[in-house]
Design a protein around this motif. Sequence first.
Motif, mmCIF file in Angstrom:
data_model
loop_
_atom_site.group_PDB
_atom_site.id
_atom_site.type_symbol
_atom_site.label_atom_id
_atom_site.label_comp_id
_atom_site.label_asym_id
_atom_site.label_seq_id
_atom_site.Cartn_x
_atom_site.Cartn_y
_atom_site.Cartn_z
ATOM 1 N N PHE A 223 -36.961 -80.275 65.959
ATOM 2 C CA PHE A 223 -36.086 -79.240 66.084
ATOM 3 C C PHE A 223 -35.665 -79.330 67.565
ATOM 4 C CE2 PHE A 223 -38.114 -76.521 62.538
ATOM 5 C CZ PHE A 223 -37.071 -76.995 61.663
ATOM 6 N N SER A 224 -36.477 -79.425 68.611
ATOM 7 C CA SER A 224 -35.950 -79.142 70.027
ATOM 8 C C SER A 224 -34.972 -79.950 70.336
ATOM 9 C CB SER A 224 -37.231 -79.106 70.935
ATOM 10 O OG SER A 224 -37.510 -80.595 70.735
ATOM 11 N N GLU A 225 -34.561 -81.115 69.681
ATOM 12 C CA GLU A 225 -33.684 -82.033 70.206
ATOM 13 C C GLU A 225 -32.341 -81.877 69.414
ATOM 14 O OE1 GLU A 225 -33.676 -84.147 72.730
ATOM 15 O OE2 GLU A 225 -35.553 -83.417 73.233
ATOM 16 N N SER A 226 -32.298 -80.882 68.630
ATOM 17 C CA SER A 226 -31.078 -80.378 67.727
ATOM 18 C C SER A 226 -30.732 -81.699 66.990
ATOM 19 C CB SER A 226 -29.723 -80.117 68.739
ATOM 20 O OG SER A 226 -28.830 -79.590 67.934
ATOM 21 N N GLY A 227 -29.334 -81.865 66.774
ATOM 22 C CA GLY A 227 -28.838 -82.897 65.859
ATOM 23 C C GLY A 227 -28.609 -84.411 66.497
ATOM 24 N N LYS A 228 -28.924 -84.476 67.883
ATOM 25 C CA LYS A 228 -28.904 -85.412 68.699
ATOM 26 C C LYS A 228 -29.671 -86.590 68.081
ATOM 27 C CE LYS A 228 -29.473 -83.676 72.634
ATOM 28 N NZ LYS A 228 -29.944 -83.404 74.185
ATOM 29 N N LEU A 229 -30.847 -86.367 68.065
ATOM 30 C CA LEU A 229 -31.846 -87.543 67.579
ATOM 31 C C LEU A 229 -31.615 -87.983 65.893
ATOM 32 C CD1 LEU A 229 -35.396 -86.659 68.616
ATOM 33 C CD2 LEU A 229 -34.075 -88.396 69.554
ATOM 34 N N VAL A 230 -31.049 -86.796 65.036
ATOM 35 C CA VAL A 230 -30.504 -87.465 64.029
ATOM 36 C C VAL A 230 -29.383 -88.368 63.926
ATOM 37 C CG1 VAL A 230 -29.203 -86.293 61.735
ATOM 38 C CG2 VAL A 230 -31.122 -85.091 62.576
ATOM 39 N N THR A 231 -28.334 -88.138 64.792
ATOM 40 C CA THR A 231 -27.303 -88.723 65.103
ATOM 41 C C THR A 231 -27.642 -90.243 65.477
ATOM 42 O OG1 THR A 231 -26.030 -86.903 65.580
ATOM 43 C CG2 THR A 231 -25.123 -89.396 66.266
ATOM 44 N N LYS A 232 -28.815 -90.427 66.514
ATOM 45 C CA LYS A 232 -29.491 -91.649 66.704
ATOM 46 C C LYS A 232 -29.886 -92.472 65.533
ATOM 47 C CE LYS A 232 -30.275 -90.333 71.715
ATOM 48 N NZ LYS A 232 -31.393 -90.533 72.687
ATOM 49 N N SER A 257 -36.479 -80.237 51.958
ATOM 50 C CA SER A 257 -36.713 -79.832 53.288
ATOM 51 C C SER A 257 -35.446 -79.375 54.090
ATOM 52 C CB SER A 257 -37.417 -81.067 54.089
ATOM 53 O OG SER A 257 -38.788 -81.247 53.487
ATOM 54 N N LEU A 258 -34.111 -80.077 53.680
ATOM 55 C CA LEU A 258 -33.021 -79.595 54.224
ATOM 56 C C LEU A 258 -32.814 -78.100 54.136
ATOM 57 C CD1 LEU A 258 -30.844 -82.468 52.962
ATOM 58 C CD2 LEU A 258 -31.611 -82.354 55.240
ATOM 59 N N THR A 259 -32.866 -77.710 52.793
ATOM 60 C CA THR A 259 -32.785 -76.443 52.607
ATOM 61 C C THR A 259 -33.835 -75.498 53.060
ATOM 62 O OG1 THR A 259 -31.783 -76.853 50.275
ATOM 63 C CG2 THR A 259 -32.414 -74.682 50.474
ATOM 64 N N ALA A 260 -35.054 -75.988 53.092
ATOM 65 C CA ALA A 260 -36.133 -75.036 53.675
ATOM 66 C C ALA A 260 -35.775 -74.954 55.108
ATOM 67 C CB ALA A 260 -37.566 -75.750 53.650
ATOM 68 N N ALA A 261 -35.123 -75.884 55.982
ATOM 69 C CA ALA A 261 -35.011 -75.662 57.523
ATOM 70 C C ALA A 261 -33.894 -74.800 57.681
ATOM 71 C CB ALA A 261 -34.556 -76.872 57.918
ATOM 72 N N ARG A 262 -32.556 -74.854 56.641
ATOM 73 C CA ARG A 262 -31.628 -74.189 56.724
ATOM 74 C C ARG A 262 -31.727 -72.596 56.394
ATOM 75 N NH1 ARG A 262 -25.808 -76.573 55.599
ATOM 76 N NH2 ARG A 262 -26.720 -76.852 53.450
ATOM 77 N N SER A 263 -32.531 -72.407 55.281
ATOM 78 C CA SER A 263 -32.746 -71.146 54.972
ATOM 79 C C SER A 263 -33.678 -70.414 55.851
ATOM 80 C CB SER A 263 -33.518 -71.189 53.311
ATOM 81 O OG SER A 263 -32.808 -71.860 52.626
ATOM 82 N N ALA A 264 -34.756 -70.990 56.305
ATOM 83 C CA ALA A 264 -35.607 -70.372 57.358
ATOM 84 C C ALA A 264 -34.791 -69.845 58.585
ATOM 85 C CB ALA A 264 -36.651 -71.337 57.877
ATOM 86 N N SER A 265 -33.733 -70.743 59.039
ATOM 87 C CA SER A 265 -32.993 -70.401 60.171
ATOM 88 C C SER A 265 -31.955 -69.231 59.904
ATOM 89 C CB SER A 265 -31.972 -71.670 60.455
ATOM 90 O OG SER A 265 -30.995 -71.367 61.674
ATOM 91 N N GLN A 266 -31.230 -69.126 58.557
ATOM 92 C CA GLN A 266 -30.645 -67.994 58.230
ATOM 93 C C GLN A 266 -31.338 -66.876 58.196
ATOM 94 O OE1 GLN A 266 -28.859 -69.653 54.590
ATOM 95 N NE2 GLN A 266 -27.292 -70.587 55.680
ATOM 96 N N ALA A 267 -32.630 -66.955 57.832
ATOM 97 C CA ALA A 267 -33.602 -65.814 57.734
ATOM 98 C C ALA A 267 -33.965 -65.328 59.238
ATOM 99 C CB ALA A 267 -34.743 -66.120 56.695
ATOM 100 N N GLY A 268 -33.983 -66.073 60.094
ATOM 101 C CA GLY A 268 -34.206 -65.638 61.391
ATOM 102 C C GLY A 268 -35.471 -66.135 61.561
ATOM 103 N N THR A 269 -36.155 -67.050 61.111
ATOM 104 C CA THR A 269 -37.506 -67.521 61.297
ATOM 105 C C THR A 269 -37.668 -68.663 61.937
ATOM 106 O OG1 THR A 269 -37.919 -68.267 58.893
ATOM 107 C CG2 THR A 269 -38.482 -66.153 59.202
ATOM 108 N N GLU A 270 -36.472 -69.405 62.064
ATOM 109 C CA GLU A 270 -36.533 -70.800 62.899
ATOM 110 C C GLU A 270 -35.243 -70.709 63.670
ATOM 111 O OE1 GLU A 270 -38.495 -73.028 62.922
ATOM 112 O OE2 GLU A 270 -39.613 -72.878 61.233
ATOM 113 N N PRO A 271 -34.916 -71.537 64.642
ATOM 114 C CA PRO A 271 -33.910 -71.308 65.706
ATOM 115 C C PRO A 271 -32.653 -71.877 64.761
ATOM 116 C CG PRO A 271 -35.527 -73.173 66.481
ATOM 117 C CD PRO A 271 -36.194 -72.363 65.305
ATOM 118 N N SER A 272 -31.373 -71.506 65.455
ATOM 119 C CA SER A 272 -30.067 -71.970 64.546
ATOM 120 C C SER A 272 -30.060 -73.117 64.880
ATOM 121 C CB SER A 272 -28.981 -71.170 65.581
ATOM 122 O OG SER A 272 -29.028 -71.531 66.856
ATOM 123 N N ASP A 273 -30.880 -74.122 65.921
ATOM 124 C CA ASP A 273 -30.763 -75.386 65.986
ATOM 125 C C ASP A 273 -31.044 -76.288 64.853
ATOM 126 O OD1 ASP A 273 -30.688 -77.448 67.973
ATOM 127 O OD2 ASP A 273 -32.618 -78.070 67.345
#
Length: 433
Positions: A223-232, A257-273
Amino acid sequence: MNGEKMEVGWNHNQQPGEDGVVDRADVHIEVHVKSESTARRAEVRTHVLALLDRHSLIMGSYKWTEFDDDFLTKNVESVAVVDADGPAPLDLKTSNLCVHIFSLNDDGPSTLNLEEDEELSAANHWLLPAAELHGIWESLIYEDGIKTQLLDYVSTAIFFSDKNVDSNLVTWNRVVLLYGPPGTGKTSLCKALAQKLSIRMSGRYTYGQFVEINSHSLFSKWFSESGKLVTKMFQKIQELIDDKEALVFVLIDEVESLTAARSASQAGTEPSDAVRVVNSVLTQLDQIKRYPNVVILTTSNVTEKIDLAFVDRADIKQYIGPPSASAIFNIYLSCLEELMKRQIIYPRQQLLNLDELNTMNYIESKVTQLSLHLHSIAKKSVGLSGRTLRKIPFLAHALYAKTSVLTVESFLDAMDKAVAQQLKERENLAKCS
């Protein structure tokens, strides 16, 4: 032989006759060449065709592992007629033979690291066809048509690309989604499909590449590295795709897990990253799917959490459920055949398949007795996962065998007890949950 001899997965050169119908069925021949062989493929094909010419009438799928030809004995592990099961004999002389010659890569999986000295690996990576994946396709037993449909889908995707079909007019995304409960073999089926297609397309591509990404690990660690590591990570995959001699398969396990991450972010339980990571993955998938030599395979255990944005990208959405009684019977039958081959069950006795039992109306006799006992065990096993079913013969021997070598009758009794034990354990677990 009268049939056209080819070494491609899809017979591109077969043209319709005057009535517009292609009237010669494709029959696929897989030739497993020994890893130490230095024989030219053209020479291997010549000897294989001679073998098929001598044994042109067969009943369904068939495999030769012993040969009366010294060249084949020296250079070839097996010659198999595959995907040809049917009620009528098969005449190879009137069929269009698609010959696929391959050898197995003995190296195990390597890891794709994103950076030098990076402990976190982006994915596991295999060169195909791989020795450790050999035989998985045959061992997976599902309802009729599932494996064939998946095989035909990817073959058609590659065929359309070869024909330069305009993807803006006729759309396909090269994305497969297998979903269903855990333990039904979805991940194994993805690996087996990649292995099978690397063989089936051996005349079109020199070799296959298989990249397995664990999306759960991806989102829990990066999470902390945002999308940069995904791009790599996808840049690494892009390097594989750039090799036009390779057919590349990318597996994303637990894609929910894609949805789990996005849903958690929209619910405010995970960073917008987290949203940026998910969007980056989807963007990268959209970019690489345009290449003709890549196929994206995905699995999901939790259907209600599958991201709709991802579902829209999947051409094939195939449910993989628990095996039916008939599928379980065939799974057990393959296990018993293997144990008889290894003489753990001895002496060898003939077990009837379901078609043979059906022709005898499932009436008990000396001929059908053992097979009917197996059929009864299969019906009791409904509800057990495929992973558990494959363990039943091992558990039967480990827990209930009084001797190291058993007769078929004794082994079936042991399997019956092992199934009962598994069902009881499952019931106890359900009470505790």
